[in-house]
Scaffold this active site. Structure first.
Site, mmCIF file in Angstrom:
data_model
loop_
_atom_site.group_PDB
_atom_site.id
_atom_site.type_symbol
_atom_site.label_atom_id
_atom_site.label_comp_id
_atom_site.label_asym_id
_atom_site.label_seq_id
_atom_site.Cartn_x
_atom_site.Cartn_y
_atom_site.Cartn_z
ATOM 1 N N GLU A 61 -6.478 -10.522 -0.621
ATOM 2 C CA GLU A 61 -6.635 -11.040 0.525
ATOM 3 C C GLU A 61 -8.521 -10.663 -0.045
ATOM 4 O OE1 GLU A 61 -5.267 -7.294 2.701
ATOM 5 O OE2 GLU A 61 -3.331 -7.792 2.014
ATOM 6 N N GLU B 7 0.853 -1.664 0.281
ATOM 7 C CA GLU B 7 0.252 -0.209 -0.031
ATOM 8 C C GLU B 7 0.777 1.152 0.125
ATOM 9 O OE1 GLU B 7 -2.571 -0.167 3.138
ATOM 10 O OE2 GLU B 7 -3.753 -2.377 2.765
#
Ligand code: G3I
Length: 444
Positions: free
Chosen positions: A357, A251
């Protein structure tokens, strides 16, 4: 004239009687509290699950018991299972005749109702997810404290890849500049190795898991960079030959600006901290696969473009092998076309694709308080769509689909979104949901 002391006593008595009167008045006003038992009509419905004939679904249909504690016993004098809003599920481990009892703790004692149920189902176990394909591995996010018992049973049956949900992150391991605690990480890696599973390392660098002590790092920027290089080198080397792949950075792209976040790593190591960290990892183990991992890769066209730009920079220097798209999605978004855009960009760059995820929110508008059949079917269909997109890729780009948690009651989603959610593949009793079937349907 009444002596001063007597006056105080008189007033006190008046106040006291007022308080007592008020209390009883308020009690009288509120019928719920002084209900007597015959105003409570206890009842329940119970049915055997269509998907799993060892599982029952019980629903308290009593009248007049709101606000009172109630609980189930699914075997005679068995464990007390709290009766919460909505139906309760219970998985029997064998066929037989069982006494099911609902108890309501009424104002004047327990009120009970019992019913005998006959379970004739075989020990239903759905086909294994990992056996549905040999083109990519099927991963689960795990915790070191959830590697035994039923967790282990499901892991062994359905999965051949694992990711540490949080225990291989810097805030959990990097206790101080001179101390890396590998205890939990070793437990997870050793479990994966012992069970011949692929292990995906997550994650070396993430702005959300900077240890508190590091936030106050007082050394020079050069010393900070050396510390990060040593950390990455130490961790990657430790698991060389065991951890197949690493999310080196997670991220790094800011949602709003679609540019590099102003993380401590960028501020202290410079804009080229990304390249530096991947180089550290590549140097530490030339054989481990290096991934970049992020969210909203499908949901946001502009963020996806920024992510692919970052990836292109790393690819040009042979510092990356794959892209992780987290896919924290919901039943109604992102679209099939947007998910395909992620896959197409990855294929065109010759990279491995990790849906890293996966969870699928069924309550994005917070309009349900229990999981409905309709929402579960919508989730099943979305899972099928995602897996079909993944499986349509060339085999050379396939890596893994990882589900971000096992049971709905273990997911990060309800806390994060602040409302009930059922984003995963297993119920709280470890039985497979329709999402599990959706995964299999996509690969038939
Ligand atoms: O287990 C300990 C408990 O013993 C302790 O009392 C408690 C309070 O300190 O902490 C508990 O550990 C927490 C753990 O979740 C289990 O609940 C950690 O503090 C907490 O940081 C950890 O949060 C994880 C989060 O990443 C941060 O690492 C979530 O489980 C995990 O689902 C989440 O996963 C992230 C991905 O890594 C990146 N993509 C987004 C995703 C969701 O945020």
């Amino acid at each position: 004239m009444i002596p001063y002391k007597k006056i105080i006593m008189k007033k006190y008595c008046v106040y006291l009687s007022l308080i007592i009167t008020t209390f009883f008045l308020s009690c009288d006003k509120n019928d719920d509290v002084d209900l007597d038992d015959n105003q409570i009509s206890i009842s329940f419905e119970i049915e055997i699950s269509k998907e799993n004939t060892l599982r029952v679904i019980a629903n308290n249909t009593s009248v007049g018991s709101s606000g009172l504690t109630s609980y189930w016993q699914f075997t005679e004098n068995g464990e007390q299972v709290p009766d919460i809003a909505g139906p309760e599920m219970y998985l029997y481990t064998a066929s037989g005749e069982y006494l099911v009892t609902l108890t309501i703790e009424g104002p004047t004692g327990d009120i009970k109702k019992s019913q005998t149920i006959i379970i004739t189902g075989e020990d239903y176990v759905p086909p294994a997810l990992k056996d549905a394909t040999d083109k990519f591995s099927v991963g689960m996010a795990v915790r070191s404290g959830r590697l035994s018992g039923k967790h282990n049973e499901v892991l062994m049956r359905d999965f051949n890849n694992l990711t540490a949900e949080y225990e291989m992150k810097m805030d959990q391991m990097f206790k101080s500049q001179d101390n890396i605690d590998f205890t939990a990480a070793d437990a997870i890696v050793n479990y994966g190795v012992a069970n011949n599973m692929d292990i995906h390392g997550h994650t070396l660098i993430w702005h959300n898991t900077v240890p508190d002590w590091m936030k106050n790092f007082s050394g020079t920027n050069a010393e900070f960079e050396t510390m990060i290089e040593n950390y990455i080198t130490t961790v990657v080397k430790r698991y060389s030959g065991k951890v197949r792949s690493w999310d080196v950075i997670n991220e790094a792209i800011d949602d709003g600006s679609n540019s590099l976040r102003n993380s401590i790593f960028k501020l202290k190591m410079g804009d080229d901290y990304v390249e530096k960290c991947y180089q550290f990892a590549r140097n530490a183990d030339p054989n481990v696969l290096l991934f970049y991992n992020d969210y909203n890769v499908a949901a946001s066209d502009s963020k996806r473009a920024a992510i692919f730009s970052l990836v292109d920079g790393l690819k040009a220097k042979n510092l990356i092998d794959g892209l992780g798209a987290q896919l924290h999605i919901s039943i109604d978004s992102p679209s099939k076309a947007n998910i395909e855009a992620v896959v197409n960009g990855t294929i065109s760059r010759g990279l491995l694709m990790h849906f890293s995820e996966l969870d699928i929110r069924v309550n994005p508008n917070n309009d349900i308080t229990t999981l409905t059949e309709e929402r579960e079917i919508a989730q099943q269909n979305k899972v099928k769509e995602v897996v079909e997109i993944y499986d349509a890729m060339p085999d050379a780009n396939k890596f893994a689909i990882t589900i971000w948690g096992m049971r709905d009651n273990e997911s990060w989603l309800p806390d994060f979104w602040g409302n009930p959610e059922w984003g995963l593949f297993y119920n709280s009793d470890f039985t497979a949901k329709k999402a599990h079937a959706g995964f299999l349907e996509a690969l038939q």
